[in-house]
Design an enzyme around this catalytic site. Structure first.
Site, short mmCIF file in Angstrom:
data_model
loop_
_atom_site.label_atom_id
_atom_site.label_comp_id
_atom_site.label_asym_id
_atom_site.label_seq_id
_atom_site.Cartn_x
_atom_site.Cartn_y
_atom_site.Cartn_z
N PHE A 1 0.85 -1.18 0.00
CA PHE A 1 0.00 0.00 0.00
C PHE A 1 0.89 1.24 0.00
O PHE A 1 1.77 1.37 0.85
CB PHE A 1 -0.88 -0.04 1.26
CG PHE A 1 -1.89 1.08 1.36
CD1 PHE A 1 -2.84 1.28 0.36
CD2 PHE A 1 -1.91 1.92 2.47
CE1 PHE A 1 -3.78 2.30 0.46
CE2 PHE A 1 -2.85 2.94 2.58
CZ PHE A 1 -3.79 3.12 1.57
N ARG B 1 17.29 -19.20 35.05
CA ARG B 1 18.40 -18.38 35.55
C ARG B 1 18.50 -18.50 37.07
O ARG B 1 17.55 -18.16 37.79
CB ARG B 1 18.14 -16.92 35.15
CG ARG B 1 19.11 -15.93 35.74
CD ARG B 1 20.48 -16.07 35.12
NE ARG B 1 21.32 -14.94 35.51
CZ ARG B 1 22.63 -14.91 35.28
NH1 ARG B 1 23.23 -15.93 34.69
NH2 ARG B 1 23.33 -13.85 35.65
N GLN C 1 10.12 -11.79 44.16
CA GLN C 1 8.86 -11.07 43.95
C GLN C 1 9.01 -9.94 42.91
O GLN C 1 8.09 -9.67 42.14
CB GLN C 1 8.37 -10.50 45.27
CG GLN C 1 6.89 -10.30 45.29
CD GLN C 1 6.39 -9.87 46.66
OE1 GLN C 1 6.96 -8.97 47.26
NE2 GLN C 1 5.36 -10.52 47.13
N GLU D 1 1.21 3.00 10.31
CA GLU D 1 -0.26 3.01 10.10
C GLU D 1 -0.92 4.01 11.06
O GLU D 1 -1.97 3.75 11.63
CB GLU D 1 -0.83 1.60 10.24
CG GLU D 1 -0.40 0.73 9.07
CD GLU D 1 -1.22 -0.52 8.89
OE1 GLU D 1 -2.44 -0.48 9.11
OE2 GLU D 1 -0.64 -1.53 8.48
N THR E 1 0.63 7.16 13.80
CA THR E 1 1.31 7.15 15.10
C THR E 1 0.25 7.05 16.20
O THR E 1 -0.92 7.37 15.99
CB THR E 1 2.10 8.43 15.34
OG1 THR E 1 1.16 9.53 15.36
CG2 THR E 1 3.14 8.67 14.25
#
Lengths: 264, 384
Positions: free
Chosen positions: B122, B267, B278, B363, B365
């Site tokens: 387009f 990890r 947490q 398309e 901002t």
């Protein structure tokens, strides 16, 4: 060409668990899949059909639930699915399995080529393909990595060996078992999946295919599993690194020190 | 969460997920580094019938709508937002034909696009016409049986790779926004060439190029709708493809959460997986909350559009803003959870963070989207 592809349902995991009491594979609670090597067999069958016309039929022996897996093969181009399912087939070893498949295939009528995966990932015997050919009294080639030519009554294929390949010619009908080098199985298509949904899997019993029940299932299986174990590998390999020259030097020193050769 | 997809939508989603996991994920970083266009992935999509999910069955598609398109984009973007864009950009180039094409135009172009034989693009944006699309300089002048196009389109997704281009050009400068028209231009038309390939921050597997028109003559029948309808063609198209950008953002965010979650379990620091802290848990929870909220909004917006609703600009803009802002935030957090590894190309999240940024920009901002939303709110109030 009429092509028949034999498929087997196997547990969808690399860690096959064994029931220690019966020494058979535990299938409960494990997702069932089509034996991965059979996917290559299906793809090769569909490719031959796309070139020569005709149809591809998959056949399996197993519990009624296997029909769901067979349906999925319609989505990748298979035309018909047949399941041999009967209590009489239960507990079959490779001999009884190949007998039942041979009777089922005879009941299907004319065919040009039977394709199997080289082996199943659960039992790993690689016996059913060749055994099936013997039962049908037709030639076979195992470990096929490429079909060079196929036409009416004739096939020429490459058979994978440890150090290369052999070229083998056979008359058709025949059985081939294929290795994963032969192709890259396609993904299903949405239109294929929609077609699969509507397809009925034909279910045949021992009586339907005229099989002798004494030769089927546990009754027809001379194999008795006494113990299942993974053989120990006692080979210790040492990789020698470096340039070709350095590697040769180190290897020579090693062989000298182990007294496999003498210095001149 | 069960989104009550139809059986066919579930099939589409599962198949797209399989292509993402098996075919795209293993090559995503390679395509990103080399800026390689994913022709081979398009082939998988084509063979699986996914290229035409949003195209009518009579033109060889599956007869779905914006929702089906979004489901594919989301799944593919989980593995690579750039590769997914070859598919999504084609949707953007095709919707003008779906919405405004004549029967002849549909017959001519849609079957090949549905079959994945042709890609579309387009062409709206220009160097001086971004958010302000009315600044378009490209012109189309009627000369006998042909329109003659002159001008340059900028940053066109699938530029050079697509075969079918829908292009907005000015046909009457005096009529302002009503002076634009939409045209179909085929690759290979004399006078139609491509500028340099842009070197981008993210979505690098996607091709972004200029479209250059120099006395490019196209048959008169390549006009979409009527003269003066160009702006409407563009706006109606973007209303329907913004959920595609939202789905792309959603997929990228989902991929980033999955990677962060997996890493947090593997990890080990202070003798325990970092997922037991947490601080990390709350980040993961927030990422999941935002993604699920975005998914609910995007899916519902797609259903709203596919139901045939007339006014969809506001909803479509909301989905795009929310999902893309979510993708940016989630990918930044994913990089943070992976720490030093997250900053390295060896792990997938740094690429996802680069890929996410564009979804807030193109398309329309997110600032322009908020303008659209606010204007609609005001319009609704004053019409009461």
């Amino acid at each position: 060409m009429n092509i028949i592809v034999c498929v087997k349902q196997v547990p969808g995991t690399n860690e096959v668990k064994i029931n220690k009491e019966t020494n058979t594979i535990i299938r409960e609670g494990v997702e069932a899949i089509i034996n991965p090597f059979d996917e290559y067999a299906i793809e090769e069958g569909v490719r031959i059909k796309e070139k020569t016309g005709g149809k591809v039929t998959v056949i399996s022996m197993g519990i009624p639930k296997v029909a769901d897996l067979l349906k999925e093969t319609i989505a990748v181009g298979v035309d018909e699915a047949v399941l041999l399912s009967d209590r009489a087939f239960a507990g079959a070893d490779t001999l009884a399995t190949s007998y039942a498949l041979s009777m089922g295939i005879k009941a299907l009528g004319e065919y040009d080529l039977i394709i199997c995966g080289k082996q199943a990932t659960d039992g790993d015997t690689a016996q059913v393909g060749p055994s099936l050919a013997e039962k049908l009294n037709i030639p076979h080639t195992t470990y096929v990595r490429k079909i060079e030519e196929i036409k009416d009554g004739y096939i020429r294929c490459q058979r994978l060996t440890d150090d290369g390949y052999e070229v083998i010619e056979m008359p058709l009908p025949a059985v081939i078992t294929v290795v994963k080098e032969i192709n890259e199985p396609r993904l299903p298509s949405i239109k294929g999946k929609l077609k699969a949904k509507k397809t009925e899997v034909k279910i045949l019993t021992a009586d339907d295919i005229g099989a002798d029940k004494d030769r089927c299932g546990l009754k027809g299986s001379p194999t008795q599993v006494i113990k299942t174990f993974v053989p120990e590998h006692n080979v210790v390999a040492e990789m020698i690194e470096g340039t070709a020259e350095e590697q040769a030097k180190k290897l020579a020193q090693k062989l000298l020190s182990m007294q496999f050769m003498k210095a001149r | 969460m069960n989104y009550f997809l139809t059986e066919e939508q579930q099939m589409i989603k599962e198949l797209a997920a399989r292509i993402a996991d098996e075919k795209i994920a293993p090559v995503a970083i390679e395509y990103d580094i080399e800026g390689k266009f994913p022709h081979d992935i398009i082939k998988y999509l084509a063979d699986s019938d996914l290229c035409g999910v949003y195209i009518e069955e009579k033109y060889g598609g599956l007869g779905g709508g914006v929702f089906e398109m979004a489901l594919v984009v989301e799944e593919l973007s989980r593995a690579c937002g750039g590769i997914a864009l070859a598919f999504a950009g084609t949707g953007l180039g095709t919707f003008p034909i779906i919405l405004f094409g004549s029967e002849e135009q549909k017959q001519k172009y849609l079957p090949d696009i549905a079959a994945g034989k042709k890609l579309a693009a387009f062409g709206l944006t220009e160097a001086n016409a971004g958010s302000d699309a009315a600044g378009i300089q490209t012109t189309a002048v009627l000369d006998g049986d042909h329109y003659v196009l002159n001008g340059t389109k900028q940053w066109i997704t699938n530029g050079g790779e697509a075969d079918v281009y829908t292009v907005i050009a000015c046909t009457n400068r005096e009529k302002g926004a009503r002076g634009f028209s939409a045209f179909i231009v085929e690759k290979g038309t004399p006078g139609f060439s491509f500028g340099k390939k842009e070197d981008k921050m993210g979505i690098r597997a996607s091709s972004t190029r200029e479209l250059i028109f120099e006395n490019c003559r196209i048959p008169k029948e390549n006009l979409l709708a009527r003269e003066g309808m160009g702006f409407i063609v563009a706006m109606k198209t973007l209303d329907r493809t913004r959920p595609g950008v939202a789905a792309q953002a959603l997929g990228i965010a989902t991929g980033a959460l999955n990677a962060a979650l997996k890493y947090s379990r593997e990890r080990i620091q202070f003798n325990q997986p970092i997922s037991s802290f947490q601080a990390v848990q709350h980040m993961l929870a927030d990422m999941a909350i935002q993604i699920e909220a975005a998914r609910a909004l995007v899916y519902q917006t797609c259903r709203h559009i596919d139901s045939g609703a007339k006014n969809i600009s506001k909803e479509s803009a909301m989905a795009k803003v929310f999902a893309s802002d979510t993708a940016m935030k989630v990918t930044i957090d994913a990089v943070q959870i992976l720490g030093g590894y997250g900053y390295m190309k060896e792990y997938p999240v740094e690429k996802m963070m680069r890929d996410a940024k564009i979804t807030q920009i193109y398309e329309g901002t997110n600032q322009i989207q908020r303008n659209v939303i606010a204007l609609e709110l005001i319009k609704e109030l004053s019409s009461k």
